[in-house]
Design a protein around this motif. Structure first.
Motif, PDB file in Angstrom:
ATOM      1  N   TRP A  20       0.823  -1.207   0.000  1.00 15.79           N
ATOM      2  CA  TRP A  20       0.000   0.000   0.000  1.00 15.79           C
ATOM      3  C   TRP A  20       0.855   1.255   0.000  1.00 15.79           C
ATOM      4  O   TRP A  20       1.880   1.330   0.647  1.00 15.79           O
ATOM      5  N   ARG A  21       0.382   2.257  -0.701  1.00 11.15           N
ATOM      6  CA  ARG A  21       0.965   3.598  -0.658  1.00 11.15           C
ATOM      7  C   ARG A  21      -0.201   4.585  -0.745  1.00 11.15           C
ATOM      8  O   ARG A  21      -1.036   4.491  -1.632  1.00 11.15           O
ATOM      9  N   VAL A  36      -2.991   4.992   1.157  1.00 14.27           N
ATOM     10  CA  VAL A  36      -4.304   4.351   1.290  1.00 14.27           C
ATOM     11  C   VAL A  36      -4.940   4.858   2.580  1.00 14.27           C
ATOM     12  O   VAL A  36      -4.257   5.081   3.578  1.00 14.27           O
TER      13      VAL A  36
END
Length: 148
Positions: A22-23, A25
């Motif tokens: 994830w980035r 989120v």
């Protein structure tokens, strides 16, 4: 809610969570929208550190470090009774930063007899063990270490 990675407690945004891929989120917002409840997001190690301070091995300690080893290495710090988060919420994070040197420094600082270590199972299915002798190794999967 607690998650592994670089989380922004104020906005509820996960800036970067390599284990999850994830980035940027917003899981806190998504969960709040889905449930109608207020959701607070915190880094998993910092949440564990607070729990240990309130209910576990950190009760009564004004300062301690909690080091976790699992998919990465993290550290929660309590100094003078307060969780240290740092300017960007990543104070104490070790993951991926000269891990071997950091572990050696911790062992040299406090001595191997004061370290309790555990972690996930190694790829061959046997319990992972620390690269140094320790006084007590807790069961695999517990993944916490308390240094006083």
């Amino acid at each position: 809610m607690s998650l592994s990675g670089d989380v922004d407690r104020i906005s509820g945004l996960v800036r970067f969570a390599p284990v999850l891929g994830w980035r940027d989120v917003d899981p806190a917002g998504l969960l709040a929208d889905a449930t109608g409840l207020a959701v607070t997001l915190e880094n998993d190690v910092k949440a564990l550190t607070v729990a240990e301070h309130w209910f576990g091995e950190g009760v009564g300690a004004s300062s301690f470090a909690l080091v976790t080893m699992g998919s990465g290495i993290g550290c929660g710090l309590v100094l003078d009774g307060r969780l240290v988060t740092g300017a960007y919420g990543v104070a104490g994070e070790i993951a991926g930063r000269a891990v071997g040197l950091a572990l050696a420094a911790v062992v040299n600082l406090v001595g191997p007899e004061r370290i309790v270590v555990s972690g996930d199972r190694s790829r061959n299915g046997r319990a992972a063990r620390p690269p140094w002798p320790c006084a007590a190794c807790s069961p695999p999967g517990v993944a916490n270490s308390i240094l006083r």
